[in-house]
Structures are given as structure tokens and as C-alpha cells.
Design an enzyme around this catalytic site. Structure first.
Site, PDB file in Angstrom:
ATOM      1  N   CYS A 139       0.813  -1.226   0.000  1.00 61.25           N
ATOM      2  CA  CYS A 139       0.000   0.000   0.000  1.00 61.25           C
ATOM      3  C   CYS A 139       0.841   1.269   0.000  1.00 61.25           C
ATOM      4  O   CYS A 139       0.388   2.318  -0.445  1.00 61.25           O
ATOM      5  CB  CYS A 139      -0.927   0.026   1.212  1.00 61.25           C
ATOM      6  SG  CYS A 139      -2.084  -1.335   1.202  1.00 61.25           S
ATOM      7  N   HIS A 148      -9.056   2.636  -2.886  1.00 58.51           N
ATOM      8  CA  HIS A 148      -7.644   2.471  -2.526  1.00 58.51           C
ATOM      9  C   HIS A 148      -6.957   1.497  -3.481  1.00 58.51           C
ATOM     10  O   HIS A 148      -6.854   0.308  -3.194  1.00 58.51           O
ATOM     11  CB  HIS A 148      -7.586   1.967  -1.073  1.00 58.51           C
ATOM     12  CG  HIS A 148      -6.235   1.590  -0.578  1.00 58.51           C
ATOM     13  ND1 HIS A 148      -5.050   2.155  -1.033  1.00 58.51           N
ATOM     14  CD2 HIS A 148      -5.849   0.695   0.387  1.00 58.51           C
ATOM     15  CE1 HIS A 148      -4.023   1.615  -0.401  1.00 58.51           C
ATOM     16  NE2 HIS A 148      -4.488   0.723   0.461  1.00 58.51           N
ATOM     17  N   CYS A 150      -0.971   2.623   6.548  1.00 60.36           N
ATOM     18  CA  CYS A 150      -0.612   1.302   7.033  1.00 60.36           C
ATOM     19  C   CYS A 150      -0.303   0.420   5.829  1.00 60.36           C
ATOM     20  O   CYS A 150      -0.742   0.697   4.713  1.00 60.36           O
ATOM     21  CB  CYS A 150      -1.720   0.702   7.891  1.00 60.36           C
ATOM     22  SG  CYS A 150      -3.308   0.516   7.065  1.00 60.36           S
TER      23      CYS A 150
HETATM   24  C1  LIG Z   1     -14.886  -5.444   2.053  1.00 58.28           C
HETATM   25  C2  LIG Z   1     -14.788  -5.977   0.636  1.00 58.28           C
HETATM   26  C3  LIG Z   1     -14.453  -7.480   0.654  1.00 58.28           C
HETATM   27  C4  LIG Z   1     -16.113  -5.733  -0.065  1.00 58.28           C
HETATM   28  O1  LIG Z   1     -15.985  -6.059  -1.399  1.00 58.28           O
HETATM   29  P1  LIG Z   1     -17.271  -6.187  -2.327  1.00 58.28           P
HETATM   30  O2  LIG Z   1     -18.182  -7.199  -1.767  1.00 58.28           O
HETATM   31  O3  LIG Z   1     -16.781  -6.352  -3.720  1.00 58.28           O
HETATM   32  O4  LIG Z   1     -17.901  -4.736  -2.150  1.00 58.28           O
HETATM   33  P2  LIG Z   1     -19.155  -4.118  -2.823  1.00 58.28           P
HETATM   34  O5  LIG Z   1     -18.788  -2.763  -3.294  1.00 58.28           O
HETATM   35  O6  LIG Z   1     -19.762  -5.056  -3.809  1.00 58.28           O
HETATM   36  O7  LIG Z   1     -20.123  -3.937  -1.592  1.00 58.28           O
HETATM   37  C5  LIG Z   1     -20.753  -5.046  -0.959  1.00 58.28           C
HETATM   38  C6  LIG Z   1     -22.159  -4.652  -0.601  1.00 58.28           C
HETATM   39  O8  LIG Z   1     -22.118  -3.572   0.317  1.00 58.28           O
HETATM   40  C7  LIG Z   1     -22.874  -2.473  -0.195  1.00 58.28           C
HETATM   41  N1  LIG Z   1     -22.189  -1.240   0.188  1.00 58.28           N
HETATM   42  C8  LIG Z   1     -20.874  -0.954   0.046  1.00 58.28           C
HETATM   43  N2  LIG Z   1     -20.618   0.268   0.526  1.00 58.28           N
HETATM   44  C9  LIG Z   1     -21.788   0.756   0.969  1.00 58.28           C
HETATM   45  C10 LIG Z   1     -22.140   1.982   1.563  1.00 58.28           C
HETATM   46  N3  LIG Z   1     -21.249   2.944   1.812  1.00 58.28           N
HETATM   47  N4  LIG Z   1     -23.437   2.170   1.904  1.00 58.28           N
HETATM   48  C11 LIG Z   1     -24.351   1.207   1.664  1.00 58.28           C
HETATM   49  N5  LIG Z   1     -24.067   0.027   1.087  1.00 58.28           N
HETATM   50  C12 LIG Z   1     -22.782  -0.186   0.757  1.00 58.28           C
HETATM   51  C13 LIG Z   1     -22.885  -2.692  -1.690  1.00 58.28           C
HETATM   52  O9  LIG Z   1     -23.988  -2.065  -2.292  1.00 58.28           O
HETATM   53  C14 LIG Z   1     -22.965  -4.169  -1.807  1.00 58.28           C
HETATM   54  O10 LIG Z   1     -24.306  -4.561  -1.609  1.00 58.28           O
HETATM   55  P3  LIG Z   1     -24.931  -5.780  -2.453  1.00 58.28           P
HETATM   56  O11 LIG Z   1     -24.128  -6.982  -2.055  1.00 58.28           O
HETATM   57  O12 LIG Z   1     -26.343  -5.805  -1.988  1.00 58.28           O
HETATM   58  O13 LIG Z   1     -24.749  -5.403  -3.883  1.00 58.28           O
HETATM   59  C15 LIG Z   1     -13.647  -5.262  -0.146  1.00 58.28           C
HETATM   60  O14 LIG Z   1     -14.021  -3.938  -0.399  1.00 58.28           O
HETATM   61  C16 LIG Z   1     -12.327  -5.290   0.579  1.00 58.28           C
HETATM   62  O15 LIG Z   1     -11.690  -6.326   0.669  1.00 58.28           O
HETATM   63  N6  LIG Z   1     -11.855  -4.123   1.074  1.00 58.28           N
HETATM   64  C17 LIG Z   1     -10.592  -4.027   1.744  1.00 58.28           C
HETATM   65  C18 LIG Z   1      -9.530  -3.808   0.724  1.00 58.28           C
HETATM   66  C19 LIG Z   1      -8.147  -3.990   1.324  1.00 58.28           C
HETATM   67  O16 LIG Z   1      -7.918  -4.898   2.105  1.00 58.28           O
HETATM   68  N7  LIG Z   1      -7.218  -3.134   0.949  1.00 58.28           N
HETATM   69  C20 LIG Z   1      -5.891  -3.173   1.449  1.00 58.28           C
HETATM   70  C21 LIG Z   1      -5.859  -2.533   2.768  1.00 58.28           C
HETATM   71  S1  LIG Z   1      -4.360  -2.875   3.574  1.00 58.28           S
END
Ligand SMILES: CC(C)(COP(=O)(O)OP(=O)(O)OC[C@H]1O[C@@H](n2cnc3c(N)ncnc32)[C@H](O)[C@@H]1OP(=O)(O)O)[C@@H](O)C(=O)NCCC(=O)NCCS
Length: 392
Positions: free
Chosen positions: A95, A347, A378
Site C-alpha cells: 500500500c 484504494h 498502514c
Molecule cells: C470489504 C470488501 C471485501 C467488499 O468487497 P465487495 O463485496 O466487492 O464490495 P461491494 O462494493 O460489492 O459492496 C458489498 C455490498 O455492500 C454495499 N455497500 C458498500 N458500501 C456501501 C455503503 N457505503 N453504503 C451502503 N451500502 C454499501 C454494496 O452495495 C454491496 O451490496 P450488495 O451486495 O447488496 O450489492 C472489499 O471492499 C475489501 O476487501 N476491502 C478491503 C480492501 C483492502 O484490504 N485493501 C488493502 C488494505 S491494507
């Protein structure tokens, strides 16, 4: 030893951030072409900069394979039409890739070895899903070198919730809603217009111009956020709403010496002052910015009160809350991420450090009384990165 020279942040651009999905902004675009576009855009808007005066091109990517694999700094330089005499290389600190590229570039200028460096990062998480192309050594787990949760970033965030019961799901969601609201406000005020550049890309519907970040959900509210389930653990607190997303992006910064800035006719936006990297337990990697910032502040004889602006990467809301609590800052302090952050914007791993620097530079421009700023993040496998910047 000769004196340390000034390394100046002269300019920076990034592409809009896309969602890493089949219908995302950059689904049909090569990662290296995204980096090339940022280099060309920087050169176009700085016509006084002689491309042959660029001493190095440093680009970061976490997945250095495929279209992110051919020593990005060099391949992007060649593809962008830089003279063959301009070298380039690739770096990886996950990152903090672009932040590390900036540190390397600034340090080469500070020792007087170089005058102009392009430093940036690219991550196309759609083409290179997180950790999909790596083969972690079995010793990590077999010898107990890291906890199994250390390899899943969302689980490391759950571990921080476990450590600090005061860091509740409710607080994490409130922080996420604030990030969305601040990003929406910044967008409506044109905050990003100075550094986000448009790109024409190929999509299923043909060529189209992308110019606006795709990830923000300005309509986010506490109720909806509270209803999301954690994909990381039954009953977990880390959700798609209070975590950074999976995204595609590219960004590049022009760093230069004072002489180069004068020759190129570019007004510097901020000065690189110092940096620190730190290591923490991999299973709670989100704490990383705390020791990195502590070390940086201590070495410079500063306290957090001396810092006016902080751009902290929002990998997860809980990790930002741990940072705020550590430094005794209120959850909604205007000092940290006043223009929103990665929870809303997204990100694209190795790209994000350059975005933080761009937002800090823009923050300095908007807050004339701000003298000192931090960019901090981080890093997976248990690290933290921080850079201290000052008003020129
Ligand atoms: C958490 C994570 C697994 C979610 O991935 P995803 O399932 O592809 O995310 P989506 O954008 O499809 O969102 C999932 C659901 O939440 C909902 N959602 C997401 N953000 C929302 C918000 N702000 N408000 C309302 N709903 C939200 C989406 O609409 C979706 O709903 P659905 O399943 O009914 O369509 C992924 O974003 C992740 O791994 N994030 C961390 C990334 C990371 O680790 N980076 C490195 C850091 S060191």
C-alpha cells in the site's frame, strides 16, 4: 558530508479511481497505459520542464506481473515517449508503494544526485486481484511467524476491533459516513479538479472519457452502513462500507530541486522534510502509521499539535480510529482527512500514497496558515509509512 538540498513537490496528477469490476472505469485499460497517461499529463501541464532533464522515473505496484510487471518506471517512461536517456525502476511496499517511490525520489534530490524525479504508483486490482498472484512461503504459518489472519487485510482490521473494545462498529460506521460526506463536499467544491486528469478509455460501449471517481457513495448513511454484514468473520465489524474498496488507479508526482523548479518555471507546492517507516505485528498491520508518525515527530522535535494537516490512508475505519485515539484527536477533527479518504474514494494499493500527497498539497493551498503536514499509511504484513511535508 555536503548539506541536504531541498526536495520539492512541484506537481502531481492522478486518474479518476475506478472500481475493480468488469464494468469498472478501467476494466478495458492496461495498467501500464494508465501510468503512461499520468506521465504525459504531467509533462503537458508543465511545458517548461524539459523531458530530458528528468533524472529518474520510479513507479510502484504491488502486483509486479503482467501489465504491471516490466519494471514499471522504465517501461512507463519509454511508452510515454521520454528520451531513452531517462532511466526508471519499480518499487514495492504494497500500500505504501507510491509513498516509497516519493521517498526514494526525494532522497535522491536531497543528496544532490538528481534534480527531477517522476514518482508514482499504479494498481489495477481488477486485473490483479489482491494476493491472487503470490505464493506465500508456507513457513509463515507452519513456523508461526505470522498469525493466519495476517494475510487477510480485513481480518487484521477485525483484530484491531478485538484489541480495543472502545473502537466499536458504530464508531467505524460513523467514521465511514464522515469520509463519504467529506469526499462529496470536496467533490462539489472542485477540490479534486486540480489533480484528477481525464482519460479516454475503451469500454464495452466503445471509447469514453472518464473524469470522475467512481467509488464514492455520497448517499451513504449510518442506517445503511449498520445493515452491512462483514465478509471477514461471522458477526464481524469490518464491512464494505467501513473499509477501503477494491480499485483501479494511477498517479504520478513531479519532484524537483530548487534549481530545477526555477528552470522549469514551476512554483513548488510543498517541501519534503523527513520520512519514517515502521514495523508492527502483521496481524494488526493497521497500527503501522502510529509508530511511523511517532518516530517521525520525535526525530523532528515535534508533537502532533505542531502538525496542521494529516492525510491518513483509510484502509479501514477502525485503523484510522486507533490512530486518532492514540494522538488524542477527536473523531471528526478537521486536521485529518478534511477532504475525505480511501473509504469513499477507493484504494488502488500502490497508487494511494501519491494521492495522499496530492491532497495534502491542495490542502496547503487552501489553508494558508498550515505549515506542516503528514501523509501516512498502514501497509500489509505489518508496516507503517509516514512522510513529513512543509509549506514552501
Ligand atoms: C470489504 C470488501 C471485501 C467488499 O468487497 P465487495 O463485496 O466487492 O464490495 P461491494 O462494493 O460489492 O459492496 C458489498 C455490498 O455492500 C454495499 N455497500 C458498500 N458500501 C456501501 C455503503 N457505503 N453504503 C451502503 N451500502 C454499501 C454494496 O452495495 C454491496 O451490496 P450488495 O451486495 O447488496 O450489492 C472489499 O471492499 C475489501 O476487501 N476491502 C478491503 C480492501 C483492502 O484490504 N485493501 C488493502 C488494505 S491494507
Amino acid at each position: 558530508m555536503s548539506e541536504i538540498a531541498d526536495a520539492l513537490y512541484l506537481d502531481g496528477v492522478r486518474l479518476p479511481i475506478g472500481r475493480a469490476r468488469e464494468d469498472g472505469l478501467f476494466a478495458g485499460t492496461r495498467a501500464d497505459d494508465m501510468g503512461v497517461h499520468t506521465v504525459r499529463a504531467l509533462l503537458e501541464r508543465n511545458p517548461g520542464l524539459d523531458a530530458s532533464a528528468i533524472d529518474d522515473v520510479v513507479f510502484a505496484a504491488t502486483a509486479q506481473v503482467g501489465d504491471q510487471g516490466l519494471t514499471l518506471g522504465r517501461s512507463i517512461g519509454v511508452l510515454a515517449g521520454l528520451p531513452q536517456s531517462v532511466p526508471g525502476y519499480a518499487v514495492d511496499r504494497m500500500c505504501a508503494g507510491a509513498l516509497t517511490a516519493l521517498v526514494n525520489g526525494a532522497n535522491a534530490i536531497r543528496v544532490g544526485a538528481q534534480n527531477a524525479v517522476l514518482a508514482g504508483g499504479v494498481e489495477h486490482m481488477g486485473r490483479h486481484p489482491m494476493a491472487a498472484e503470490v505464493d506465500p512461503n508456507p513457513r509463515f504459518l507452519a513456523e508461526g511467524l505470522v498469525d493466519p489472519s495476517a494475510l487477510v487485510m480485513g481480518s487484521t482490521a477485525e483484530n484491531i476491533h478485538d484489541d480495543h473494545p472502545a473502537l466499536t462498529r458504530e464508531r467505524a460506521d460513523r467514521y465511514a459516513a464522515l469520509s463519504q460526506a467529506r469526499t462529496a463536499q470536496a467533490q462539489s467544491e472542485g477540490f479534486f479538479d486540480g489533480h484528477v486528469v481525464r482519460m479516454t478509455v475503451w469500454s464495452d460501449e466503445g471509447w469514453r472519457v472518464v473524469e470522475r471517481d467512481e467509488h464514492p457513495r455520497p448517499e451513504s448513511n449510518a442506517e445503511e452502513l449498520a445493515g452491512l454484514r462483514s465478509p471477514f468473520r461471522a458477526g464481524g465489524r469490518v464491512t464494505a462500507g467501513n473499509a477501503a474498496g477494491l480499485n483501479d488507479g494511477a498517479a504520478c508526482v513531479l519532484l524537483g530541486s530548487t534549481a530545477l523548479a526555477e528552470r522549469a518555471g514551476v512554483a513548488p507546492k510543498m517541501r519534503f522534510r523527513d520520512f519514517a517507516f515502521a514495523g508492527v505485528a502483521p496481524e494488526t498491520m493497521g497500527y503501522g502509521p502510529i509508530p511511523a508518525c511517532d518516530a517521525l515527530l520525535e526525530r523532528n522535535g515535534l508533537s502532533i499539535d505542531d502538525v496542521d494537516l494529516i492525510e491518513l490512508n483509510e484502509a479501514f475505519a477502525v485503523q484510522c480510529l486507533a490512530f486518532l485515539d492514540h494522538f488524542g484527536l477527536p473523531e471528526d477533527t478537521e486536521k485529518v482527512n478534511p477532504y475525505g479518504g480511501a473509504i469513499a474514494l477507493g484504494h488502488p494499493l500502490a497508487m494511494s500514497g501519491a494521492r495522499l500527497a496530492m491532497q495534502l498539497a491542495e490542502g496547503f493551498a487552501r489553508k494558508p496558515n498550515a505549515a506542516l503536514g503528514l501523509t501516512a499509511m498502514c501497509v500489509g504484513l505489518g508496516m507503517g509509512a509516514a512522510v513529513l511535508w512543509e509549506r514552501v
